[in-house]
Design a protein around this motif. Structure first.
Motif, PDB file in Angstrom:
ATOM      1  N   GLN A  74       0.461  -0.959   0.170  1.00  0.00           N
ATOM      2  CA  GLN A  74      -0.436  -0.056  -0.074  1.00  0.00           C
ATOM      3  C   GLN A  74       1.001   1.412  -0.092  1.00  0.00           C
ATOM      4  N   LEU A  75       2.032   1.580   1.241  1.00  0.00           N
ATOM      5  CA  LEU A  75       2.847   2.487   0.519  1.00  0.00           C
ATOM      6  C   LEU A  75       3.600   2.507  -0.802  1.00  0.00           C
ATOM      7  N   MET A  76       4.292   1.503  -1.391  1.00  0.00           N
ATOM      8  CA  MET A  76       4.264   1.553  -2.928  1.00  0.00           C
ATOM      9  C   MET A  76       3.357   2.336  -3.598  1.00  0.00           C
ATOM     10  N   ALA A  77       2.535   1.668  -3.585  1.00  0.00           N
ATOM     11  CA  ALA A  77       1.113   2.256  -4.433  1.00  0.00           C
ATOM     12  C   ALA A  77       0.734   3.184  -3.755  1.00  0.00           C
ATOM     13  N   ARG A  78       0.344   3.296  -3.180  1.00  0.00           N
ATOM     14  CA  ARG A  78       0.056   5.072  -2.391  1.00  0.00           C
ATOM     15  C   ARG A  78       0.332   6.151  -1.775  1.00  0.00           C
ATOM     16  N   ARG A 132       5.068  13.818  -2.237  1.00  0.00           N
ATOM     17  CA  ARG A 132       5.156  14.709  -2.781  1.00  0.00           C
ATOM     18  C   ARG A 132       4.361  16.016  -0.150  1.00  0.00           C
ATOM     19  N   THR A 133       4.373  14.750   0.273  1.00  0.00           N
ATOM     20  CA  THR A 133       3.824  15.696   1.354  1.00  0.00           C
ATOM     21  C   THR A 133       4.442  15.267   2.382  1.00  0.00           C
ATOM     22  N   PHE A 134       5.864  14.551   2.470  1.00  0.00           N
ATOM     23  CA  PHE A 134       7.405  15.188   3.173  1.00  0.00           C
ATOM     24  C   PHE A 134       8.638  15.186   2.497  1.00  0.00           C
ATOM     25  N   SER A 135       9.280  16.030   3.482  1.00  0.00           N
ATOM     26  CA  SER A 135      10.951  15.699   2.770  1.00  0.00           C
ATOM     27  C   SER A 135      11.335  14.875   2.511  1.00  0.00           C
ATOM     28  N   SER A 139     -10.059   5.724   0.257  1.00  0.00           N
ATOM     29  CA  SER A 139      -9.560   6.335  -1.188  1.00  0.00           C
ATOM     30  C   SER A 139      -8.497   7.070  -1.795  1.00  0.00           C
ATOM     31  N   GLY A 140      -7.389   6.562  -2.799  1.00  0.00           N
ATOM     32  CA  GLY A 140      -6.502   8.105  -2.885  1.00  0.00           C
ATOM     33  C   GLY A 140      -5.176   7.933  -2.219  1.00  0.00           C
ATOM     34  N   PRO A 141      -4.948   9.015  -3.107  1.00  0.00           N
ATOM     35  CA  PRO A 141      -3.198   9.071  -2.288  1.00  0.00           C
ATOM     36  C   PRO A 141      -2.989   8.802  -0.537  1.00  0.00           C
ATOM     37  N   ILE A 142      -1.861   8.053   0.129  1.00  0.00           N
ATOM     38  CA  ILE A 142      -1.917   8.165   1.607  1.00  0.00           C
ATOM     39  C   ILE A 142      -0.886   9.611   2.037  1.00  0.00           C
ATOM     40  N   THR A 169       4.525   8.373  -6.877  1.00  0.00           N
ATOM     41  CA  THR A 169       4.796   7.418  -5.877  1.00  0.00           C
ATOM     42  C   THR A 169       6.023   6.409  -5.714  1.00  0.00           C
ATOM     43  N   LEU A 170       6.015   5.398  -5.174  1.00  0.00           N
ATOM     44  CA  LEU A 170       7.373   4.773  -5.870  1.00  0.00           C
ATOM     45  C   LEU A 170       6.764   4.177  -6.418  1.00  0.00           C
ATOM     46  N   ALA A 171       5.550   3.568  -7.294  1.00  0.00           N
ATOM     47  CA  ALA A 171       5.427   2.814  -8.050  1.00  0.00           C
ATOM     48  C   ALA A 171       5.983   3.695  -9.150  1.00  0.00           C
TER      49      ALA A 171
END
Length: 221
Positions: free
Chosen positions: A117-121, A125-128, A211-214, A141-143
């Protein structure tokens, strides 16, 4: 940033490839064995002696209790060696976060692989992080980045190349903002294998079941 020439402590299981063999069960929705032990032994964790950590005023702390009190009014000082030591204090912020959160009632968001889930979502952009220069509004995303050396496990996603080690681990799930939904507590390690760059952070992802980006942000006690 910390000096790559110094040994990196394995107090946090994922740093520098340290073994995850001690992974916790999902007791209390705490997934990391080290954090689970620290949380269950709260007073010992607060009083445990740690390497001196310097704040911008020059004051140093040596326990979680001192650290958590000092961070209410002052920032940790920069500097190569001091950033090395700061990794020893991530558990302090994490225990504080768990104490202020609540176990989520009802249906819990428990994906088969948190790392996937982390890889896909996960919205980079939300952290340095060191991956920032690679991120765009279309690929965040990493994906999306399609890095050759990215892998994931149940609770972790890792980018481990010849020159870099970047890892995010979901260490616990709690309702941290009081809205009755699952939030994730994460540990970040971001380090160059040659050079001085090091960064360790405690991050929070709110309402992960939506749903959507984390999206994540640094934890603030």
């Amino acid at each position: 940033m910390i000096n790559a020439g110094r040994g990196i402590p394995c107090a946090l299981a994922f740093i520098a490839g340290c073994s995850l063999a001690g992974q916790a069960t999902e007791t209390d929705r705490i997934f990391n064995a080290g954090l689970q032990k620290a949380f269950q032994n709260h007073e010992q964790t607060l009083e445990k002696q740690r390497p001196p950590l310097r704040f911008i005023s020059g004051t140093t702390v040596e326990t979680c209790r001192e650290y958590l009190a000092k961070t209410e009014t002052e920032a940790v000082a920069e500097g190569v060696d001091n950033r090395t030591v700061s990794g020893e204090y991530l558990v302090c912020d994490s225990v504080a976060a768990l104490n202020q959160g609540k176990k989520t009632g009802g249906i819990q968001y428990s994906p088969e692989s948190y790392g996937k889930q982390l890889m896909a979502r996960l919205d980079l952009r939300t952290f340095s992080s060191s991956l920032g220069p690679r991120v765009t509004d279309e690929q965040y995303t990493l994906a999306d980045l399609a890095l050759d050396a990215v892998d994931h496990s149940r609770f972790q996603v890792v980018f481990d190349s010849k020159n870099w080690h970047f890892a995010l681990e979901v260490v616990a799930s709690r309702d941290l903002n009081g809205n009755g939904r699952d939030d994730w507590l994460l540990w970040l390690v971001d380090e160059a294998k040659a050079g001085n760059y090091r960064d360790y952070e405690v991050l929070v992802a709110y309402d992960v079941g939506s749903s959507g980006p984390i999206q994540v942000e640094p934890f603030s006690p």
